[in-house]
Enzyme design. Structure first.
Site, PDB file in Angstrom:
ATOM      1  N   ILE A  11       0.872  -1.167   0.000  1.00  0.00           N
ATOM      2  CA  ILE A  11       0.000   0.000   0.000  1.00  0.00           C
ATOM      3  C   ILE A  11       0.918   1.228   0.000  1.00  0.00           C
ATOM      4  CG2 ILE A  11      -2.025  -1.064   1.068  1.00  0.00           C
ATOM      5  CD1 ILE A  11      -1.228   0.021   3.729  1.00  0.00           C
ATOM      6  N   ASP A  12       0.427   2.318  -0.523  1.00  0.00           N
ATOM      7  CA  ASP A  12       1.264   3.506  -0.688  1.00  0.00           C
ATOM      8  C   ASP A  12       1.792   4.029   0.641  1.00  0.00           C
ATOM      9  OD1 ASP A  12       0.730   3.463  -3.433  1.00  0.00           O
ATOM     10  OD2 ASP A  12      -1.105   4.629  -3.167  1.00  0.00           O
ATOM     11  N   LYS A  13       2.897   4.735   0.570  1.00  0.00           N
ATOM     12  CA  LYS A  13       3.520   5.324   1.757  1.00  0.00           C
ATOM     13  C   LYS A  13       2.514   6.107   2.596  1.00  0.00           C
ATOM     14  CE  LYS A  13       6.570   9.116   3.060  1.00  0.00           C
ATOM     15  NZ  LYS A  13       7.317  10.291   2.569  1.00  0.00           N
ATOM     16  N   THR A  30      -0.735   5.962   2.639  1.00  0.00           N
ATOM     17  CA  THR A  30      -1.983   5.259   2.933  1.00  0.00           C
ATOM     18  C   THR A  30      -1.721   4.385   4.149  1.00  0.00           C
ATOM     19  OG1 THR A  30      -2.675   5.208   0.609  1.00  0.00           O
ATOM     20  CG2 THR A  30      -3.674   3.586   2.071  1.00  0.00           C
ATOM     21  N   ARG A  44      -7.253   5.774  -5.750  1.00  0.00           N
ATOM     22  CA  ARG A  44      -6.921   7.186  -5.960  1.00  0.00           C
ATOM     23  C   ARG A  44      -7.225   7.612  -7.396  1.00  0.00           C
ATOM     24  NH1 ARG A  44      -0.835   7.283  -3.959  1.00  0.00           N
ATOM     25  NH2 ARG A  44      -1.037   9.537  -4.351  1.00  0.00           N
TER      26      ARG A  44
END
Length: 304
Positions: free
Chosen positions: A137-139, A141, A238
């Site tokens: 998962i993104d930094k 998030t 997103r």
């Protein structure tokens, strides 16, 4: 050494070779690609060409990518919010702001640095820089990730993700008032041709992407939504929410600059379910909203 062989399609006829390679292998920088072309690591129809060569339809291109120097992943005593752990896997609630694995520019303070300190053994399928990492998962998030301790667990979990049989729920605060109570966004996602660091809804070299959403709460200028992933493309929620005109609040890449006061996108991976690789039982985990998102929701409720 990784060897990629592709044939140029009509839609890319006339494109610069270095740009074409960058589109096909997005993790490579244009500078590195140009160096590879000069070193004949990229060939067109079996011969060496210049970086500014314009590709033609049906050109046969071979790209040889040498393995990067392995990163020295050092164990770091970083606290982990472990939701579940056994001898096969563990489920972690990642905080917003933490990078999942080391990469140039982020060699310490990552989830992997913490995992290497916490666990003696992690799956080695993704190499030394990403031990145990099945998905990311993104930094900016927050939320749930499953980490594999064994190769058997890794292979099982990766197969479930590919087969779309996992259960993944995210909660997000998005811009605007979403009019429908629920809906499905079915729009293919690929690399944004204008900005290679972004993804976009496109039919050019894209992959199918499906997101189901349900409105949980509406405010004057924002909406709190629940999103279920059917596929797991990079930046999927997103990109999809931006595509329908409701970008995630705080998103520096896809959202407006004028937004809610939060450090990163207001997006949280709140539920994760999968079949255990050994018992075959379907298990589901949940993580409550982080404090920053809860505080934002309370402020929005106070505004009316």
């Amino acid at each position: 050494m990784e060897i990629n062989e592709k044939t140029v399609t009509e839609e890319h006829h006339g494109e610069r070779l270095d740009k074409w390679v960058n589109y096909q292998i997005s993790e490579l920088s244009r500078t590195r690609i140009q160096d590879m072309i000069k070193d004949a690591m990229v060939t067109v129809n079996g011969r060496k060409v210049k970086p500014n060569y314009r590709v033609n339809t049906n050109d046969h291109i071979i790209v040889k990518v040498s393995e990067p120097e392995p990163l020295d992943v050092k164990p770091e005593n970083i606290p982990l919010d472990i939701i579940f752990e056994d001898d096969q896997l563990l489920v972690v609630n990642k905080p917003r702001g933490m990078v999942v694995h080391p990469a140039p520019g982020h060699v310490s303070g990552t989830l992997v640095n913490a995992l290497v300190y916490h666990c003696k053994d992690l799956s080695g399928i993704n190499g030394v820089a990403r031990p145990g990492i099945v998905h990311r998962i993104d930094k900016d998030t927050s939320g749930l990730l499953v980490v594999a301790k064994t190769d058997q667990a890794h292979q099982s979990l990766a197969s479930q993700l590919k087969a779309k049989t996992t259960h993944r729920i995210y909660q997000a605060i998005v811009h605007g008032v979403v009019s429908h109570d629920k809906g499905t966004i079915e729009a293919p996602i690929g690399r944004d041709e204008k900005d290679r660091k972004k993804m976009a809804v496109t039919h050019q070299n894209s992959k199918d992407a499906v997101t189901h959403f349900t409105v949980e709460e509406r405010f004057a200028k924002y909406t709190f939504v629940r999103c279920q992933l059917e596929t797991g493309r990079t930046h999927q929620i997103r990109v999809h929410m931006d595509y329908i005109g409701h970008p995630v609040a705080g998103d520096p890449k896809y959202g407006p600059k004028k937004t809610l006061d939060i450090d990163g996108q207001a997006l949280h991976a709140s539920e994760l379910g999968f079949r255990h690789p050994v018992t075959d039982l379907f298990i589901t985990f949940s993580a409550p909203l982080p404090k920053d998102m809860n505080d934002l929701l309370n402020k929005l409720r106070e505004r009316g």
